[in-house]
Motif scaffolding. Sequence first.
Motif, PDB file in Angstrom:
ATOM      1  N   VAL A 112      -6.368  44.282 -13.233  1.00 59.00           N
ATOM      2  CA  VAL A 112      -6.096  43.496 -14.431  1.00 59.00           C
ATOM      3  C   VAL A 112      -7.130  43.833 -15.499  1.00 59.00           C
ATOM      4  O   VAL A 112      -8.335  43.631 -15.293  1.00 59.00           O
ATOM      5  CB  VAL A 112      -6.120  41.983 -14.134  1.00 59.00           C
ATOM      6  CG1 VAL A 112      -5.650  41.199 -15.352  1.00 59.00           C
ATOM      7  CG2 VAL A 112      -5.265  41.651 -12.912  1.00 59.00           C
ATOM      8  N   GLY A 113      -6.671  44.344 -16.632  1.00 61.62           N
ATOM      9  CA  GLY A 113      -7.572  44.688 -17.728  1.00 61.62           C
ATOM     10  C   GLY A 113      -7.150  44.022 -19.020  1.00 61.62           C
ATOM     11  O   GLY A 113      -5.958  44.021 -19.357  1.00 61.62           O
ATOM     12  N   ILE A 118      -9.647  47.181 -20.440  1.00 57.09           N
ATOM     13  CA  ILE A 118      -8.616  48.030 -19.843  1.00 57.09           C
ATOM     14  C   ILE A 118      -9.193  49.352 -19.315  1.00 57.09           C
ATOM     15  O   ILE A 118      -8.901  49.746 -18.179  1.00 57.09           O
ATOM     16  CB  ILE A 118      -7.473  48.297 -20.852  1.00 57.09           C
ATOM     17  CG1 ILE A 118      -6.684  47.006 -21.112  1.00 57.09           C
ATOM     18  CG2 ILE A 118      -6.547  49.404 -20.352  1.00 57.09           C
ATOM     19  CD1 ILE A 118      -5.611  47.150 -22.197  1.00 57.09           C
ATOM     20  N   PRO A 119      -9.997  50.098 -20.098  1.00 57.39           N
ATOM     21  CA  PRO A 119     -10.438  51.433 -19.660  1.00 57.39           C
ATOM     22  C   PRO A 119     -11.117  51.483 -18.290  1.00 57.39           C
ATOM     23  O   PRO A 119     -10.790  52.392 -17.501  1.00 57.39           O
ATOM     24  CB  PRO A 119     -11.396  51.863 -20.784  1.00 57.39           C
ATOM     25  CG  PRO A 119     -10.870  51.164 -21.993  1.00 57.39           C
ATOM     26  CD  PRO A 119     -10.416  49.828 -21.496  1.00 57.39           C
ATOM     27  N   LYS A 131      -1.295  53.823  -5.469  1.00 54.63           N
ATOM     28  CA  LYS A 131      -0.794  52.693  -4.674  1.00 54.63           C
ATOM     29  C   LYS A 131      -0.967  51.341  -5.359  1.00 54.63           C
ATOM     30  O   LYS A 131      -0.396  50.338  -4.925  1.00 54.63           O
ATOM     31  CB  LYS A 131      -1.496  52.674  -3.311  1.00 54.63           C
ATOM     32  CG  LYS A 131      -1.199  53.881  -2.449  1.00 54.63           C
ATOM     33  CD  LYS A 131      -1.800  53.769  -1.069  1.00 54.63           C
ATOM     34  CE  LYS A 131      -3.308  53.938  -1.081  1.00 54.63           C
ATOM     35  NZ  LYS A 131      -3.730  55.297  -1.439  1.00 54.63           N
ATOM     36  N   SER A 132      -1.770  51.270  -6.409  1.00 49.60           N
ATOM     37  CA  SER A 132      -2.094  49.984  -7.024  1.00 49.60           C
ATOM     38  C   SER A 132      -1.148  49.631  -8.160  1.00 49.60           C
ATOM     39  O   SER A 132      -0.372  50.467  -8.641  1.00 49.60           O
ATOM     40  CB  SER A 132      -3.540  49.999  -7.535  1.00 49.60           C
ATOM     41  OG  SER A 132      -4.450  50.124  -6.456  1.00 49.60           O
ATOM     42  N   THR A 133      -1.198  48.370  -8.580  1.00 59.30           N
ATOM     43  CA  THR A 133      -0.432  47.873  -9.720  1.00 59.30           C
ATOM     44  C   THR A 133      -1.398  47.485 -10.825  1.00 59.30           C
ATOM     45  O   THR A 133      -2.445  46.890 -10.555  1.00 59.30           O
ATOM     46  CB  THR A 133       0.403  46.635  -9.316  1.00 59.30           C
ATOM     47  OG1 THR A 133       1.398  47.042  -8.373  1.00 59.30           O
ATOM     48  CG2 THR A 133       1.086  46.004 -10.520  1.00 59.30           C
ATOM     49  N   ALA A 134      -1.070  47.819 -12.067  1.00 60.25           N
ATOM     50  CA  ALA A 134      -1.928  47.474 -13.207  1.00 60.25           C
ATOM     51  C   ALA A 134      -1.236  46.447 -14.096  1.00 60.25           C
ATOM     52  O   ALA A 134      -0.033  46.562 -14.366  1.00 60.25           O
ATOM     53  CB  ALA A 134      -2.267  48.720 -14.019  1.00 60.25           C
ATOM     54  N   ILE A 135      -2.006  45.462 -14.534  1.00 64.84           N
ATOM     55  CA  ILE A 135      -1.558  44.503 -15.534  1.00 64.84           C
ATOM     56  C   ILE A 135      -2.510  44.619 -16.716  1.00 64.84           C
ATOM     57  O   ILE A 135      -3.712  44.397 -16.575  1.00 64.84           O
ATOM     58  CB  ILE A 135      -1.544  43.066 -14.982  1.00 64.84           C
ATOM     59  CG1 ILE A 135      -0.544  42.959 -13.824  1.00 64.84           C
ATOM     60  CG2 ILE A 135      -1.203  42.071 -16.086  1.00 64.84           C
ATOM     61  CD1 ILE A 135      -0.498  41.582 -13.177  1.00 64.84           C
ATOM     62  N   ALA A 191     -10.573  42.685 -11.826  1.00 67.10           N
ATOM     63  CA  ALA A 191     -10.331  42.357 -13.242  1.00 67.10           C
ATOM     64  C   ALA A 191     -11.532  42.656 -14.120  1.00 67.10           C
ATOM     65  O   ALA A 191     -12.688  42.514 -13.703  1.00 67.10           O
ATOM     66  CB  ALA A 191      -9.952  40.882 -13.365  1.00 67.10           C
ATOM     67  N   CYS A 192     -11.237  43.052 -15.357  1.00 66.49           N
ATOM     68  CA  CYS A 192     -12.268  43.280 -16.368  1.00 66.49           C
ATOM     69  C   CYS A 192     -11.712  42.853 -17.717  1.00 66.49           C
ATOM     70  O   CYS A 192     -10.584  43.232 -18.079  1.00 66.49           O
ATOM     71  CB  CYS A 192     -12.661  44.757 -16.405  1.00 66.49           C
ATOM     72  SG  CYS A 192     -13.977  45.148 -17.583  1.00 66.49           S
TER      73      CYS A 192
END
Length: 258
Positions: A112-113, A118-119, A131-135, A191-192
């Motif tokens: 989560v960014g 986000i970067p 394999k991961s999911t990004a939000i 998260a960041c």
Amino acid sequence: MKVERKCKIVSKEQMGDAIYMTLECGDMVRTSFKAPGQFVHVKCGEGLLLRRPISVCSCQEDEPQDLLTIVFEVRGEGTQWLANRPVGHSLDVLGLAGNGFTMKPEGRYLLVGGGIGIPPMLGCAQYTSGKSTAILGGRSKDKIILTNCFEDECAKVLVATDDGSLGHHGFVDALVHQELSENNNYDAVLACGPKPMLRNVAKVAEEFGIPCQVSMEERMGCGVGACLVCACDMADGSRKHVCKDGPVFDSKEVDWNA
């Protein structure tokens, strides 16, 4: 172990309000990489005493020199100076600094960014090989950057904007709740972003019983833990330094009411 190197700017690109800059950094990655989520401390101008901490977007071992990419916005005199440096200019860089996210390359994470947070999550995506999911979240469409890069590195990419100009109209924690409701087979939420966002994401992760790690942003002075500028209040009443003990913490460690 942090090292100090003269790093040459080999490419620079404007992405909305952000500057995307790739550096040749000697053996910095080979010498001091621990995990995705670390940062570098960049000397910005001769007359500015304090370095500027900037999260590493991605890095790789290479020959003859390692490469690392930073993405930043102009927030003051130091970052303005940095944004004005041309390709070919050399920067005084201290890094890789701090402790990144605790991850396994074979793991599956919900990344989560928010905004300029986000970067750093791109390095996490690359570490887990698709394999991961990004939000990704931001105030508006133009604040959502690196989307194509995340789509190349993730199984799924979701977007939220405060004004509804792209993706979900609202905040990222709503998408975190949606994703974990549909599939909570994640090793952790990472998260960041701004502290209010991190607090809300941590709350959702706790609701679903998923471990959560957060990358905290505080103003830094020395970058090595000698000063008290970047102190962060912990839930047990102690204070830790973002530069030395973080920037990544278990979300349950942080005092979200401080």
